[in-house]
Scaffold this active site. Structure first.
Site, mmCIF file in Angstrom:
data_model
loop_
_atom_site.group_PDB
_atom_site.id
_atom_site.type_symbol
_atom_site.label_atom_id
_atom_site.label_comp_id
_atom_site.label_asym_id
_atom_site.label_seq_id
_atom_site.Cartn_x
_atom_site.Cartn_y
_atom_site.Cartn_z
ATOM 1 N N GLU A 1 1.083 -1.215 0.262
ATOM 2 C CA GLU A 1 -0.062 -0.158 -0.013
ATOM 3 C C GLU A 1 0.659 1.245 -0.216
ATOM 4 O O GLU A 1 0.775 2.087 -0.615
ATOM 5 C CB GLU A 1 -1.097 -0.411 1.119
ATOM 6 N N GLN B 1 -7.851 -2.190 -0.865
ATOM 7 C CA GLN B 1 -8.581 -3.737 -0.635
ATOM 8 C C GLN B 1 -10.050 -3.683 0.187
ATOM 9 O O GLN B 1 -11.232 -4.522 0.676
ATOM 10 C CB GLN B 1 -7.762 -5.270 -0.326
ATOM 11 N N PHE B 2 -9.370 -3.448 1.576
ATOM 12 C CA PHE B 2 -10.549 -2.997 2.632
ATOM 13 C C PHE B 2 -9.558 -1.905 2.957
ATOM 14 O O PHE B 2 -8.916 -1.446 3.362
ATOM 15 C CB PHE B 2 -10.418 -4.079 3.495
ATOM 16 N N ALA B 3 -10.306 -0.839 4.129
ATOM 17 C CA ALA B 3 -9.834 0.027 4.186
ATOM 18 C C ALA B 3 -9.528 0.234 5.732
ATOM 19 O O ALA B 3 -8.142 0.674 5.409
ATOM 20 C CB ALA B 3 -11.554 0.865 4.818
ATOM 21 N N ASP B 4 -9.007 -1.096 6.581
ATOM 22 C CA ASP B 4 -8.614 -1.374 7.401
ATOM 23 C C ASP B 4 -7.085 -1.445 6.755
ATOM 24 O O ASP B 4 -5.724 -0.543 7.653
ATOM 25 C CB ASP B 4 -8.527 -2.896 7.693
ATOM 26 N N PHE B 5 -6.857 -2.021 5.725
ATOM 27 C CA PHE B 5 -5.206 -1.880 5.204
ATOM 28 C C PHE B 5 -4.959 -1.078 5.178
ATOM 29 O O PHE B 5 -3.353 -0.860 4.301
ATOM 30 C CB PHE B 5 -4.894 -2.848 4.388
ATOM 31 N N HIS C 1 -11.441 -6.438 8.982
ATOM 32 C CA HIS C 1 -12.061 -6.435 7.431
ATOM 33 C C HIS C 1 -12.960 -5.318 7.663
ATOM 34 O O HIS C 1 -14.187 -5.182 7.183
ATOM 35 C CB HIS C 1 -12.695 -7.450 7.541
#
Ligand SMILES: Cc1ncc(C[n+]2csc(CCOP(=O)(O)OP(=O)(O)O)c2C)c(N)n1
Length: 630
Positions: free
Chosen positions: A369, A391-395, A436
């Site tokens: 990222e 891919q997910f906001a978490d990442f 996630h």
């Protein structure tokens, strides 16, 4: 420079004494319009690009005529005029930006290389690894220079890495690596010159280790006590300027008289430049100017759909539609993300995009990222637009620094817009556990320089995405995963945009105001539809940064009672800021304390029972009652 520093005439200084041959040799070996991303020890890059001394001194002094209007210090600035992008303090993030510049050059078929500097210490950062890997996978024409000068601040190489040579590291990335004598300017020049020539025709990255030595402390104040004196003696004998002078004299190219003349000429240039800068003042503080410069200036012109054609779409289709039409509208827009090409992304938003727009513009990325967000800034530097899909906001945590310190601050620091939209599939309710499901908009809300949009409807999902992609400023676009396939709406087929910064009153009432966004809008609507005796305004903020103070004021004035609702955890959430602002500016209109309702102050649990308990939905009704009963 040392004399001037001791006389307190210039500010903090990171000397490149002993390493001059690297900065100068490298810069002279490239074309003037090839980008260089230097570090704190690379004054020679700036001088070799013939930057006026008076402006360099002004930059170091923080005076008006510097490159950052007094906002940033030392070498922390860029200038497209000189094709130099200076560092942020964090060292490694430069490499991802270099990737982006090189990618733009490659996409534009410019046949240019980009060169980025690293200290040996800085290569321990994940950012270095990510960016080198991306350059290798994407065959980007980037020269990664590692100045191996023996120390990272006070820590010797033996405590930083285990490789015998940085050229060995290149093998692991599947790219060419070379180790050269960084104190020999001819070797530096010849190496870079021939590599660049080859790379312009056949783009591929290369890692060049320049073996050298730092002859002064990390900065002047820190000294060199920890450096064994014999090392300084040994490397002192290999001083790059002295040895080159001797070489030129031996070859009868110059003589002592020439050297004296040249030194005198340079000394005068330095003194003249300094005299100009010393005559300048620090910028007069102007709060409006400071605030205005956090964003690149942009006047939004809202686009209405050109025809009345409409189709029923799901939330996810609206995002796809907006992205697809923006790709057609802006041929300089590049999409980057994990699995977004042939696979179409994990949520299938970009399905079919590769066939239409090609792999150059719809790019699968390695799992990195930070390098990709840095590359997005690099694309902006070359007048391109970027959309990065998390891919997910978490990442986004893996790329946090690039957003907070590079995308958000670059325009304010040196006037370079970051034309980037980061898409953030967010939110809980899908039993996906703590990594996630997060709502993390508040992390970014606190950072000046970013814009944040968060649609709750199908119509807004498309219009806000198109609007964000038009604006040259950095955006976080939050898209709730639970809404992707759960809501439908008939929306225009044509391209359209929605005004940024404008909230929407989605339901009108008189007893209280529910101020919310995202999933909160749907919860509020659901509760009110079941409880017809409650008459409430529901205000959907839609843009979180900058948020619509006018619309908030209007609804507070009307009802006098405020419930702020968000899915995100309560403490330090966006509701906290709204609440503080309302009590400061609308106090006289309030008939009750402002009440907030949000997620529990815990990570997000996996089991559906626990997740339901985490989410605020089941607490909303009692909070409304509490508010009305006050
Ligand atoms: C992420 C980060 N951590 C720590 C620092 C503090 N710091 C500044 S320079 C430096 C040493 C850098 O060493 P190296 O990359 O070898 O470059 P050199 O100074 O030797 O040229 C450190 C630790 C920083 N600027 N950024």
């Amino acid at each position: 420079m040392l004399i001037l520093l001791r006389q307190n005439k210039i500010s903090k200084w990171f000397s490149g004494i002993g390493q001059e041959a690297v900065s100068v040799g490298v810069t002279l070996a490239l074309a003037d319009d090839e980008y260089i991303l230097p570090m704190h020890r690379n004054l020679g890059v700036f001088t070799s690009r013939n930057m006026p001394f008076e402006r360099l001194f002004a930059q170091w002094q923080g005076t008006t005529n510097g490159y950052t209007k007094g906002r940033d210090r030392s070498f922390h600035f860029g200038t497209n005029e000189h094709h130099i992008v200076g560092m942020i303090s964090h060292l490694g993030p430069q490499n991802g930006v270099a990737d982006g510049i090189a990618l733009a050059s490659k996409l534009k078929n410019e046949k240019k290389v980009t060169l980025v500097f690293n200290g040996d210490g800085g290569t321990s950062e994940g950012d270095f690894h990510e960016a080198v890997n991306v350059a290798a996978v994407w065959d980007l024409p980037v020269i990664f220079v590692v100045e191996n000068n023996g120390y990272g601040l006070s820590t010797p190489s033996s405590e930083q890495f285990r490789c015998a040579s940085f050229a060995d590291k290149a093998i692991g990335y599947g790219m060419e690596g070379i180790s050269i004598d960084g104190n020999n300017i001819l070797e530096v020049y010849d190496t870079i010159h021939s590599l660049a020539k080859k790379m312009r025709m056949n783009p591929k990255p290369v890692l060049v280790e320049c073996r050298t030595f730092r002859m002064r402390g990390h900065e002047e104040a820190s000294g060199t006590k920890y450096v064994p004196p014999q090392l300084l003696d040994e490397w002192g004998k290999k001083d790059p300027i002295n040895t080159y002078e001797k070489f030129l004299i031996n070859e009868k190219i110059i003589d002592e008289g020439y050297i004296g003349g040249l030194r005198g000429k340079i000394k005068k240039e330095i003194e003249d430049g300094l005299a100009v800068a010393v005559g300048e003042t620090h910028p007069a503080a102007d709060t409006n100017a400071e605030l205005a410069d956090i964003y690149a200036s942009f006047t939004q012109r809202v686009t209405e759909p050109t025809s009345s054609a409409k189709t029923e779409k799901r939330f996810i289709d609206a995002i796809r539609d907006g992205l697809h039409q923006s790709m057609s509208k802006f041929d300089n827009l590049v999409l980057m993300g994990q699995d977004i090409a042939e696979y179409g992304g994990v949520f299938k938003i970009t399905e079919g995009f590769v066939e239409k727009f090609g792999k150059e513009r719809v790019r699968n990325t390695p799992i990195c990222e930070s390098a990709i967000l840095g590359a997005a800034l690099g694309l902006s530097i070359k007048d391109m637009k970027a959309m990065v899909e998390m891919q997910f906001a978490d990442f986004v945590t893996e790329g946090f620094n690039q957003i907070i310190n590079n995308l958000a601050k670059t325009h304010w620091r040196w006037g370079q817009p970051a034309d980037v939209v980061v898409r953030m599939p967010t939110g809980a309710g899908t039993a996906a556990g703590p990594f996630h499901s997060q709502s993390n908009e508040a992390w970014f809300f606190h950072t000046p320089g970013l814009k944040i949009v968060y649609p709750s409807t199908v119509y807004d999902a498309k219009g806000l995405l198109c609007a964000a992609l038009e604006d040259p400023n950095p955006y976080l676009y939050f898209e709730h995963k639970l809404l992707y396939r759960s809501i439908k709406e008939v929306i225009p087929d044509d391209y359209y945009t929605i005004e940024i910064g404008k909230a929407k009153l989605v339901k009108e009432g008189s007893d209280l105001s529910i101020i919310t966004y995202g999933m909160g809008v749907h919860w509020a609507l659901e509760i009110l539809s079941m409880q017809e005796d409650i008459s409430a305004d529901i205000l959907d903020l839609r843009t979180l940064l900058p948020w619509d103070k006018e619309a908030v004021t209007e609804t507070v004035r009307k009802t006098g009672r405020v419930l702020i609702l968000h899915e995100d955890t309560l403490t330090g959430g966006i509701g906290a800021e709204l609440s503080a602002w309302i009590s400061e500016h609308c106090f006289e209109h309030l008939d009750a304390p402002i009440i907030r309702v949000g997620g529990l102050d815990t990570p997000i649990p996996f089991a559906p029972t626990l997740e339901r308990n985490f989410l605020p939905k089941e607490r909303i009704r009692s909070k409304i009652e509490e508010l009305l009963a006050y």
